[in-house]
Motif scaffolding. Structure first.
Motif, mmCIF file in Angstrom:
data_model
loop_
_atom_site.group_PDB
_atom_site.id
_atom_site.type_symbol
_atom_site.label_atom_id
_atom_site.label_comp_id
_atom_site.label_asym_id
_atom_site.label_seq_id
_atom_site.Cartn_x
_atom_site.Cartn_y
_atom_site.Cartn_z
ATOM 1 N N THR A 153 0.543 7.462 4.538
ATOM 2 C CA THR A 153 1.658 7.525 3.602
ATOM 3 C C THR A 153 2.713 8.527 4.054
ATOM 4 O O THR A 153 3.636 8.821 3.294
ATOM 5 C CB THR A 153 1.157 7.902 2.196
ATOM 6 O OG1 THR A 153 0.449 9.146 2.285
ATOM 7 C CG2 THR A 153 0.253 6.819 1.630
ATOM 8 N N LEU B 267 -4.843 5.105 4.675
ATOM 9 C CA LEU B 267 -3.487 4.582 4.514
ATOM 10 C C LEU B 267 -2.517 5.705 4.861
ATOM 11 O O LEU B 267 -2.521 6.752 4.213
ATOM 12 C CB LEU B 267 -3.268 4.102 3.077
ATOM 13 C CG LEU B 267 -1.866 3.578 2.745
ATOM 14 C CD1 LEU B 267 -1.537 2.352 3.593
ATOM 15 C CD2 LEU B 267 -1.777 3.250 1.262
ATOM 16 N N ASP C 127 -4.165 -3.022 -6.999
ATOM 17 C CA ASP C 127 -3.972 -2.055 -5.912
ATOM 18 C C ASP C 127 -4.377 -2.666 -4.572
ATOM 19 O O ASP C 127 -3.735 -2.420 -3.546
ATOM 20 C CB ASP C 127 -4.776 -0.786 -6.156
ATOM 21 C CG ASP C 127 -4.074 0.177 -7.103
ATOM 22 O OD1 ASP C 127 -2.896 -0.073 -7.447
ATOM 23 O OD2 ASP C 127 -4.700 1.174 -7.502
ATOM 24 N N ALA D 282 2.382 -2.012 3.230
ATOM 25 C CA ALA D 282 1.296 -1.037 3.315
ATOM 26 C C ALA D 282 0.280 -1.386 4.395
ATOM 27 O O ALA D 282 -0.215 -0.501 5.105
ATOM 28 C CB ALA D 282 0.598 -0.903 1.963
ATOM 29 N N ILE D 283 -0.037 -2.660 4.561
ATOM 30 C CA ILE D 283 -1.117 -3.008 5.488
ATOM 31 C C ILE D 283 -0.799 -2.565 6.922
ATOM 32 O O ILE D 283 -1.696 -2.266 7.696
ATOM 33 C CB ILE D 283 -1.447 -4.514 5.419
ATOM 34 C CG1 ILE D 283 -2.793 -4.774 6.099
ATOM 35 C CG2 ILE D 283 -0.328 -5.355 6.043
ATOM 36 C CD1 ILE D 283 -3.355 -6.152 5.852
ATOM 37 N N THR E 182 -2.074 -2.923 -1.331
ATOM 38 C CA THR E 182 -2.469 -2.195 -0.122
ATOM 39 C C THR E 182 -2.694 -3.122 1.063
ATOM 40 O O THR E 182 -2.392 -2.764 2.204
ATOM 41 C CB THR E 182 -3.749 -1.375 -0.391
ATOM 42 O OG1 THR E 182 -3.506 -0.500 -1.483
ATOM 43 C CG2 THR E 182 -4.157 -0.566 0.828
ATOM 44 N N ILE F 53 -2.303 0.958 7.622
ATOM 45 C CA ILE F 53 -3.732 1.230 7.562
ATOM 46 C C ILE F 53 -4.169 1.604 8.972
ATOM 47 O O ILE F 53 -3.903 0.867 9.924
ATOM 48 C CB ILE F 53 -4.519 0.026 7.027
ATOM 49 C CG1 ILE F 53 -4.140 -0.224 5.571
ATOM 50 C CG2 ILE F 53 -6.020 0.272 7.161
ATOM 51 C CD1 ILE F 53 -4.782 -1.455 4.971
#
Ligand SMILES: [Zn+2]
Length: 117
Positions: free
Chosen positions: A87, A85, A59, A68-69, A63, A72
């Motif tokens: 989403t 995060l 994970d 995804a990063i 992440t 953040i």
């Protein structure tokens, strides 16, 4: 929105820390399965602590890499230092939690404008 709200902290992790994460992520993780009763994804039991550590490390890999990063964020509330995060589909979430910092910000905005409602 203060300057803290835009983007993730942007610091690159230490390569030695990444090596640890990568080594753990290469281990034997939990075995995924479909529950025949509920139809939901689950893991074959028993699940060991070592397998959970592998799942967590994987994970972390997911992440802390793109895409995804880039999502953040630091909470936009001036008195909150939580990182989350984002989403949300549009990717414009401002607060760690709408129930916590989002509502406080809206109440403060109403008060600052003199709203009586
Ligand atoms: Zn917050």
């Amino acid at each position: 929105m203060g300057e803290r709200a835009a983007g993730h902290p942007g610091r690159r992790p230490d390569p030695a820390d990444l090596a640890v994460v990568n080594e753990i992520a290469a281990g034997r993780g939990p075995v995924p399965r479909i529950d025949p009763v509920t139809g939901t994804a689950t893991w074959r039991r028993p699940v060991t602590a070592g397998q959970l550590t592998v799942a967590f490390a994987r994970d972390v890999v997911g992440t802390f890499t793109e895409p995804a990063i880039s999502r953040i964020r630091m909470c936009a509330a001036g008195n909150c230092y939580l990182i989350y995060l984002d989403t949300s589909r549009p990717g414009n979430r401002r607060w760690c939690s709408m129930q916590r910092c989002g509502n406080r910000s809206k109440v403060r905005g109403h008060r600052d404008r003199g709203d009586k409602s």
